[in-house]
Each structure stands twice: as C-alpha cells, then as structure tokens.
Scaffold this active site. Structure first.
Site, PDB file in Angstrom:
ATOM      1  CD  GLU A 201      -3.147  -1.046   2.051  1.00  0.00           C
ATOM      2  OE1 GLU A 201      -3.137  -0.142   2.888  1.00  0.00           O
ATOM      3  OE2 GLU A 201      -4.073  -1.872   1.937  1.00  0.00           O
ATOM      4  CD  GLU A 411      -3.845  -6.111   3.707  1.00  0.00           C
ATOM      5  OE1 GLU A 411      -4.727  -5.348   4.172  1.00  0.00           O
ATOM      6  OE2 GLU A 411      -2.636  -5.870   3.785  1.00  0.00           O
TER       7      GLU A 411
HETATM    8  C1  NOJ Z   1      -4.341  -2.650   4.998  1.00  0.00           C
HETATM    9  C2  NOJ Z   1      -2.984  -2.774   5.608  1.00  0.00           C
HETATM   10  O1  NOJ Z   1      -2.125  -3.379   4.683  1.00  0.00           O
HETATM   11  C3  NOJ Z   1      -2.961  -3.533   6.915  1.00  0.00           C
HETATM   12  O2  NOJ Z   1      -1.732  -3.315   7.519  1.00  0.00           O
HETATM   13  C4  NOJ Z   1      -4.119  -3.095   7.791  1.00  0.00           C
HETATM   14  O3  NOJ Z   1      -4.087  -3.698   9.045  1.00  0.00           O
HETATM   15  C5  NOJ Z   1      -5.406  -3.431   7.074  1.00  0.00           C
HETATM   16  N1  NOJ Z   1      -5.469  -2.666   5.856  1.00  0.00           N
HETATM   17  C6  NOJ Z   1      -6.658  -3.127   7.888  1.00  0.00           C
HETATM   18  O4  NOJ Z   1      -6.754  -1.781   8.141  1.00  0.00           O
END
Ligand code: NOJ
Length: 511
Positions: A201, A411
């Site tokens: 990200e 994710e």
């Molecule tokens: C994206 C992130 O990569 C991760 O670190 C985070 O915990 C999750 N979103 C949930 O917010």
C-alpha cells in the site's frame, strides 16, 4: 422477498435507506450467495505484516523502524498505549501460528519481513543481523514443509528509522538502500519464495507518512511529500524488478508485484460530472502507482491537474515529479501479477475545484467522496460493508490494466471488537458476501482472479489503533503471558470455504 439462484433459495435483503436508490445504491446490497465452486487451483490464505504480529521490536539485534521510534517518541499517537512492541508476540509463537494455518487448511500465507530485523540500520554496510535472517528462514522453511505457499512482502510500512534522518522516502538515497535489501532477500530466500511484493500500500506509506498523516513517520509536507515519496518508491520498485530479471528470475522463477489498495469509487449518480469525478478518484488513488507499473508513467489526469495547479502557484516545476525516459522503460510492465487489497466503497460526486494555494493531495484531486449514512457500518469509521464494490473494482482493474497475469486479492477483512468470538453474522458474513461477488467476477464477468487472502489470521496491532478494533479470525488474549489464541466462529466458515471452494452448503461445479 425470496429469490432462487443456482438451485438455492435465499432471502434477499434490500437495505433500508434514506435517500433515493440512485444516490445511495441501496438496491445493490444483496444476501445472494453464489453456489458455484471456486477454481480448483485458487489460492486461499491469510495475510499479515511484521509490525502488526511479531512484537520483539528490539530483540536479537533488530533495529528500530519508524513505528518503533514513534512508539517511544510519540506514544500518544497510539491508542491506550497499545503498540507493536510485543503485540500478539508472533516472534515467539511461530509454531503456534503455523498450527493455526494448518488447522485452517489454507494453501497460502502472506507475511512481511521487517527490514530492520535483517539490516538493523537499513543499510547493508551497517551489517546483516543473522538472527533476523534465521527467523524468517525458519518460517519460510516450515511453511514450505507444510505445503503452504509463502507470499512475502519486503516492506509493509515499517521502513528503518535510521534512514528517516536523511528524509526516508523523501530522499532518493533510499533507493540503493532498498535495492541492497531486496537483493539480499532474493539471495537468501529466493529459492523458497515464488511470490513477492516489494511494498504494501504505497499510497499509505507515502500519503500517511509524508503528506496527510496517520502513518509513521508523519514527516508531513502536504501536496508535496506524497508525490516525492511515491516517485522514489516507484523507482525503487522498478529497479528491484530489473535486478530480479537480470540476476534471479531464470533460476528462481518467481513473481513480483506491489500490494495496491483502493476504496472503490462509485459515482453517486450517472451524471457525466460524477462519473468523471469517480474515475479521477480511482486514477489518483490507484492509478498513481498502477499506471507507472503497467504503462510506464503517471495517469495523464494527475500530470495535467498537478502540473496546472503548480503553475498557477508560480512554481517552476510540477509538484508531481517526472520520470526520465529510462525510468519509464524500467517501470513499464514491472509487475507479474496485480495485487489488490479491497475493503470498502465510497460514493463520489463532483465538486468545485479547491483553491490552488492550499496544496494537498485532496485538493489536487478535488472530488467529494463519502459513505452514505444508510450503508451498513462496522466499528471502523472508514469501513462500511459494501460487497458489490468488490465486483466493480475487479471489473475496473481488468478493463483498465488487463487480467492476463492474474488478479490476486492480497487482503480483505472485517474490523470488530476483538473480544467478540461469535462473529459469523458479522465477519463471517462479510467474507461470504465479498467472496460471492468475487465468484461472480470470476464466472459471470470472466475475470482472472487467482486468490484471496483474508486479513487476518490473528488479532494484531492495527497501527495507531492498537487492538481496540481488530480483523483477526483468532482472538488473541493480549493480557495473557502466552498471548493465547482462541478461534472465533468465522474460522469454521472460512475453513469450510477453503477446503470445499464453496460458499454455501452445496455447490455445483463451474460449466
Ligand atoms: C491494509 C494494511 O495493509 C494492513 O496493515 C491493515 O491492518 C489493514 N489494511 C486493515 O486496516
């Protein structure tokens, strides 16, 4: 209302909403669940990140990351003092957590490597920490021995604090430092790891870290920092990709990408203005990184708007840096699969352009992006459950960037009070409905989606949010000495999905 779909009778719930269907799209919310089996070779798993699960922030030679630094120097940024110093203590629970993965019967696990566990001051010249090397070697070896494919992220937000004294991602000297680190990882683990992502990200690393805040190091230069950071990060990625091609690809045969995220931007109405605003949102939020790595340069709309707004401020150059021709060449086609993280959706309306003298990413973008009050909420203010957004997002990625190399959902998850173990109607349901939309994307829209990683296996440190709101399918008792893991209800459902490839009780095979 009852509907029949694929032989299943399911209730169809249209959420009650205040505005008109046109502006809140309530009619798109559906409890329909596909009964077609996912592809046999689908990658099912969980994702995690070093800072969020490991703890052991200064053990066995590890150097401080930007987060470790802020946990000491800006403790009030962390809710209730909950930080990643110990967290769920994954460092001392490797075998326990691998047991959980085996219990869940997943075939894939995404972890990240803490740069400063390997290179404590971020630089190869500062020395390699053998205990750090061994720590990840042990995890990767055990995953492989159990037929769980590791997906390894080189940097999930936790850059070395030592490099921040030189500006971190604001200084291009971070590029050679990253290249040394990436090369070392391929030399060390490349024979055992086929799936790599260089950065997680980047929008959050760069925006949160250097522009609008909410991510360490919060060295903020609004309307400037995110673009400089993004530029250096993209160049680091492309050069690392080139090194892999030249030195490792032939023998290691791995695949490399960057984990990108997008809150799906849906036009609130079908007016051309709202459609254009939503597309601009997608291009600023995702295209900022995806365009260079697919096409070799930033989206035209970003170049044009930021260039124009910079000129109107009498700046001699755009606040968005330019790539050289050589860099464009390096960047073009520098991902081997499309890694996307999806959580939620916003509606978008057009708005007046913000004044140019207040420089910020948001003002450069100038759209109104929001979530209507009647969309289902969660404990996280930014996250409403919008399953249909997942399908729209996948369609847009395919239409914009192609899907030949595969789209990997690295994710997706559901935030809640971590003490709630009975989470089938919340977290379980959320995974089910998102997966149903993903299944529709695969079979109805013929999109090449290759895997799905739930965030997350265990409750972990949600950055400054500590563990007040977590995404884990296993509860962690953060007060206990062993950080005891206890399954929540959703583990049962996810295990069933993973083992059967089926979201409901009985599935049919795809035609
Ligand atoms: C994206 C992130 O990569 C991760 O670190 C985070 O915990 C999750 N979103 C949930 O917010």
């Amino acid at each position: 209302m009852t509907i029949i779909k694929g032989g299943l009778i399911l209730s169809f719930i249209c959420l009650i909403h205040r505005g008109t269907a046109q502006t809140t799209l309530g009619h798109l919310f559906s409890e329909e669940v596909s009964n077609i089996s996912f592809p046999k070779n689908f990658k099912w798993g969980y994702a995690s990140a070093a800072y969020q699960v490991e703890g052991a922030w200064n053990l066995d030679g590890k150097g401080p990351s930007v987060w470790d630094y802020d946990a000491r120097n800006n403790p009030d940024w962390f809710i209730n003092g909950q930080n990643g110093d110990v967290g769920p203590d994954g460092y001392h629970n490797v075998d326990v957590d691998i047991e959980l993965l085996l219990r869940q019967k997943v075939n894939t696990y995404r972890l990240s490597i803490a740069w400063t566990r390997i290179l404590p001051n971020g630089l190869l010249s500062g020395g390699i920490n053998q205990k750090g090397i061994d720590f990840y070697k042990n995890i990767i070896t055990k995953l492989r021995a159990n037929n769980i494919e590791p997906v390894v992220t080189m940097m999930h937000w936790d850059q070395p604090r030592a490099l921040e004294d030189n500006g971190g991602f604001l200084n291009e000297s971070i590029i050679p430092a990253f290249l040394d680190y990436a090369t070392l990882l391929w030399e060390t683990y490349g024979d055992d790891v086929q799936w790599w992502t260089t950065f997680n990200e980047p929008k959050q690393i760069c925006g949160g870290g250097y522009d609008w805040g909410w991510s360490s190091p919060q060295n903020l230069l609004p309307g400037i920092g995110s673009y400089i950071c993004g530029h250096n990060l993209l160049r680091a990625h492309a050069k690392a990709y080139k090194i892999y091609n030249e030195r490792f690809r032939e023998t290691q045969k791995g695949k490399i990408s960057v984990n990108l995220d997008l809150t799906w931007q849906e036009p609130a109405t079908n007016s051309p203005e709202d459609e254009e605003a939503a597309e601009r949102g997608r291009l600023f939020w995702l295209g900022w990184f995806a365009h260079p790595m697919v096409f070799g340069d930033y989206p035209e709309i970003m170049k044009q708007r930021i260039g124009d707004r910079s000129r109107r401020l009498n700046l001699t150059t755009s606040r968005l840096p330019e790539f050289t021709e050589e860099e464009k060449e390096e960047l073009k086609d520098s991902i081997d699969f499309f890694a996307i993280q999806m959580y939620t959706t916003n509606l978008v309306t057009a708005q007046e352009d913000a004044p140019v003298n207040e420089t910020s990413f948001d003002n450069d973008l100038s759209i109104n992006s929001y979530q209507p009050d009647d969309w289902p909420t969660t404990l996280s203010s930014w996250f409403r459950v919008v399953p249909w957004g997942a399908r729209r997002l996948l369609n847009w990625i395919r239409d914009t960037y192609g899907d030949e190399k595969g789209i990997f959902i690295t994710e997706n998850g559901y935030p809640d009070d971590q003490t709630i173990l009975e989470d089938m109607d919340t977290r379980g349901r959320c995974h089910k409905l998102y997966l149903s939309n993903i299944n529709d994307a695969i079979y109805k829209d013929k999109i090449n989606v290759i895997g799905y990683l739930a965030w997350s296996l265990i409750d972990d440190v949600e950055w400054y949010g500590g563990w007040v709101v977590t995404f884990g399918q296993y509860n962690v008792d953060f007060t206990s000495e062993n950080k005891t893991r206890t399954p929540k209800q959703s583990t049962e459902y996810y295990r069933k999905v993973v083992t059967t490839g089926c979201l409901v009780d009985d599935c049919v095979e795809p035609l």
